[in-house]
Design a protein around this motif. Structure first.
Motif, PDB file in Angstrom:
ATOM      1  N   TYR A 226      30.426  11.341   6.680  1.00  0.00           N
ATOM      2  CA  TYR A 226      30.064  12.261   5.605  1.00  0.00           C
ATOM      3  C   TYR A 226      31.029  13.443   5.613  1.00  0.00           C
ATOM      4  O   TYR A 226      31.410  13.944   6.681  1.00  0.00           O
ATOM      5  CB  TYR A 226      28.633  12.779   5.792  1.00  0.00           C
ATOM      6  N   ASP A 228      31.476  17.371   4.059  1.00  0.00           N
ATOM      7  CA  ASP A 228      30.776  18.505   3.457  1.00  0.00           C
ATOM      8  C   ASP A 228      31.786  19.623   3.188  1.00  0.00           C
ATOM      9  O   ASP A 228      32.695  19.862   3.996  1.00  0.00           O
ATOM     10  CB  ASP A 228      29.677  19.039   4.377  1.00  0.00           C
ATOM     11  N   ASN A 246      27.241  18.947   0.192  1.00  0.00           N
ATOM     12  CA  ASN A 246      27.118  18.031   1.322  1.00  0.00           C
ATOM     13  C   ASN A 246      27.250  16.594   0.834  1.00  0.00           C
ATOM     14  O   ASN A 246      26.750  16.244  -0.227  1.00  0.00           O
ATOM     15  CB  ASN A 246      25.768  18.206   2.023  1.00  0.00           C
ATOM     16  N   ASN A 247      27.924  15.769   1.638  1.00  0.00           N
ATOM     17  CA  ASN A 247      28.156  14.373   1.278  1.00  0.00           C
ATOM     18  C   ASN A 247      28.921  14.300  -0.049  1.00  0.00           C
ATOM     19  O   ASN A 247      28.437  13.773  -1.052  1.00  0.00           O
ATOM     20  CB  ASN A 247      26.836  13.607   1.195  1.00  0.00           C
ATOM     21  N   ASP A 250      29.224  11.147  -2.079  1.00  0.00           N
ATOM     22  CA  ASP A 250      27.958  10.518  -2.499  1.00  0.00           C
ATOM     23  C   ASP A 250      27.739   9.181  -1.798  1.00  0.00           C
ATOM     24  O   ASP A 250      27.387   8.170  -2.410  1.00  0.00           O
ATOM     25  CB  ASP A 250      27.934  10.326  -4.021  1.00  0.00           C
ATOM     26  N   PRO A 253      22.923   5.802   1.807  1.00  0.00           N
ATOM     27  CA  PRO A 253      22.469   5.540   3.176  1.00  0.00           C
ATOM     28  C   PRO A 253      22.392   4.052   3.461  1.00  0.00           C
ATOM     29  O   PRO A 253      22.281   3.217   2.551  1.00  0.00           O
ATOM     30  CB  PRO A 253      21.076   6.173   3.204  1.00  0.00           C
ATOM     31  N   PRO A 269      15.916   9.039   7.046  1.00  0.00           N
ATOM     32  CA  PRO A 269      16.448  10.320   6.557  1.00  0.00           C
ATOM     33  C   PRO A 269      16.695  11.339   7.661  1.00  0.00           C
ATOM     34  O   PRO A 269      17.422  12.314   7.438  1.00  0.00           O
ATOM     35  CB  PRO A 269      15.353  10.797   5.586  1.00  0.00           C
ATOM     36  N   TYR A 272      20.424   9.657   8.471  1.00  0.00           N
ATOM     37  CA  TYR A 272      21.363   9.464   7.362  1.00  0.00           C
ATOM     38  C   TYR A 272      20.990  10.358   6.178  1.00  0.00           C
ATOM     39  O   TYR A 272      19.846  10.783   6.035  1.00  0.00           O
ATOM     40  CB  TYR A 272      21.361   7.995   6.928  1.00  0.00           C
ATOM     41  N   ASP A 273      21.966  10.600   5.308  1.00  0.00           N
ATOM     42  CA  ASP A 273      21.724  11.365   4.082  1.00  0.00           C
ATOM     43  C   ASP A 273      21.036  10.466   3.063  1.00  0.00           C
ATOM     44  O   ASP A 273      21.699   9.670   2.381  1.00  0.00           O
ATOM     45  CB  ASP A 273      23.040  11.892   3.520  1.00  0.00           C
ATOM     46  N   ARG A 277      24.705  12.819  -2.502  1.00  0.00           N
ATOM     47  CA  ARG A 277      25.352  14.125  -2.634  1.00  0.00           C
ATOM     48  C   ARG A 277      24.312  15.228  -2.854  1.00  0.00           C
ATOM     49  O   ARG A 277      23.359  15.062  -3.607  1.00  0.00           O
ATOM     50  CB  ARG A 277      26.344  14.096  -3.798  1.00  0.00           C
ATOM     51  N   TYR A 278      24.528  16.372  -2.174  1.00  0.00           N
ATOM     52  CA  TYR A 278      23.590  17.486  -2.254  1.00  0.00           C
ATOM     53  C   TYR A 278      24.381  18.765  -2.504  1.00  0.00           C
ATOM     54  O   TYR A 278      25.269  19.124  -1.728  1.00  0.00           O
ATOM     55  CB  TYR A 278      22.795  17.598  -0.952  1.00  0.00           C
TER      56      TYR A 278
END
Length: 287
Positions: A226, A228, A246-247, A250, A253, A269, A272-273, A277-278
């Motif tokens: 990942y 960020d 973050n991520n 995208d 998981p 969770p 993993y994300d 994408r966040y």
């Protein structure tokens, strides 16, 4: 009874079985021995560089944990463990999903838990890049050497959950997923324009299902990477704006049908994300 063992009469059409969970007034305290050894390296020839390396070795005896319903069946029928057999209560038809059929899985003092590994922390600050400001570097990582659970049943083997998930590893006090290696590399850029930027790479090594059947398509969860990005801008002396992604790529998981109650949405969770994408932002104003 031998006549019913592995018979179709014992297969729940829903694939679910009843178990009884909860506390236990007969528990006794756990005991633990922890050993750690570390070194810190701050060389004179590289001001701003520091490296720490730590080895840890932890052993817990009389571990308080649920034994696990499937482990109870395995210990009884595979290893003839009387205590495990005593926790299995079948209804009149030998079933575990109707009426009073269930498996007791209260908290008990099982054999123990052992884990060992190495932690790395590397920092390098203040790398001057002239009129562009300076760079900072941070690398943290954990190498898992072992994470072994002893269920305490006579003849029942110990199992090591390093690099594994699901199966026997669900009922131990390990995490849902136990990657052999996890790292986090952060590169920070302090610019001369009141803007700080940081790029972070997170790595999780691959894991395999503990008791996967041959050909199972979700028996192996590949390694994950990942990226960020974070930025902070001091607009004025009392106003700061922050923006992060973050991520960035995208990255979806890894999915598994084995997550049960230790995961959510066919993934884990806590490792993993799960949502891809966040994006987030914040504003701070000091009055």
């Amino acid at each position: 009874p031998a006549g019913q063992f592995a018979s179709g009469n014992l297969d729940s059409p829903a694939g679910q079985y009843q178990f009884n969970q909860g506390g236990n007034t007969a528990l006794k305290p756990e005991t633990s021995d922890t050993y750690s050894y570390g070194i810190v390296f701050t060389p004179r020839f590289a001001p701003g560089l520091s490296v720490s390396l730590d080895y840890f070795d932890i052993k817990v005896d009389d571990l308080i944990s649920a034994f696990g319903s499937q482990n109870t069946l395995d210990a009884c029928y595979g290893f003839n463990d009387a205590a495990a057999c005593g926790r299995i209560h079948r209804n009149g038809n030998g079933q575990l999903w109707l009426g009073n059929g269930n498996v007791d899985d209260l908290n008990i003092n099982i054999g123990g838990l052992e884990t060992s590994g190495v932690d790395l922390n590397l920092n390098y600050t203040g790398l001057d890049i002239g009129s562009w400001g300076s760079l900072n570097f941070n690398l943290t990582g954990t190498y898992l050497n072992e994470i072994v659970t002893d269920q305490g049943a006579e003849g029942f083997p110990k199992f090591d959950c390093k690099g594994k998930f699901a199966g026997n590893c669900v009922s131990s006090l390990t995490t849902a997923v136990n990657p052999e290696l996890r790292t986090r590399l952060r590169i920070g850029w302090e610019t001369p324009w009141n803007v700080d930027l940081a790029l972070t790479h997170r790595y999780i090594s691959s894991v395999s299902q503990d008791d996967a059947v041959p050909g199972q398509i979700d028996a192996h969860l590949p390694h994950e990477s990942y990226f960020d990005l974070f930025g902070s801008w001091n607009m004025t002396d009392n106003t700061n704006v922050r923006l992060g992604i973050n991520n960035i790529t995208d990255n979806d998981p890894s999915l598994s049908s084995q997550v049960g109650t230790t995961g959510n949405g066919n993934t884990y969770p806590q490792v993993y994300d799960a949502l891809g994408r966040y994006i987030f932002m914040g504003l701070t104003v000091k009055l």
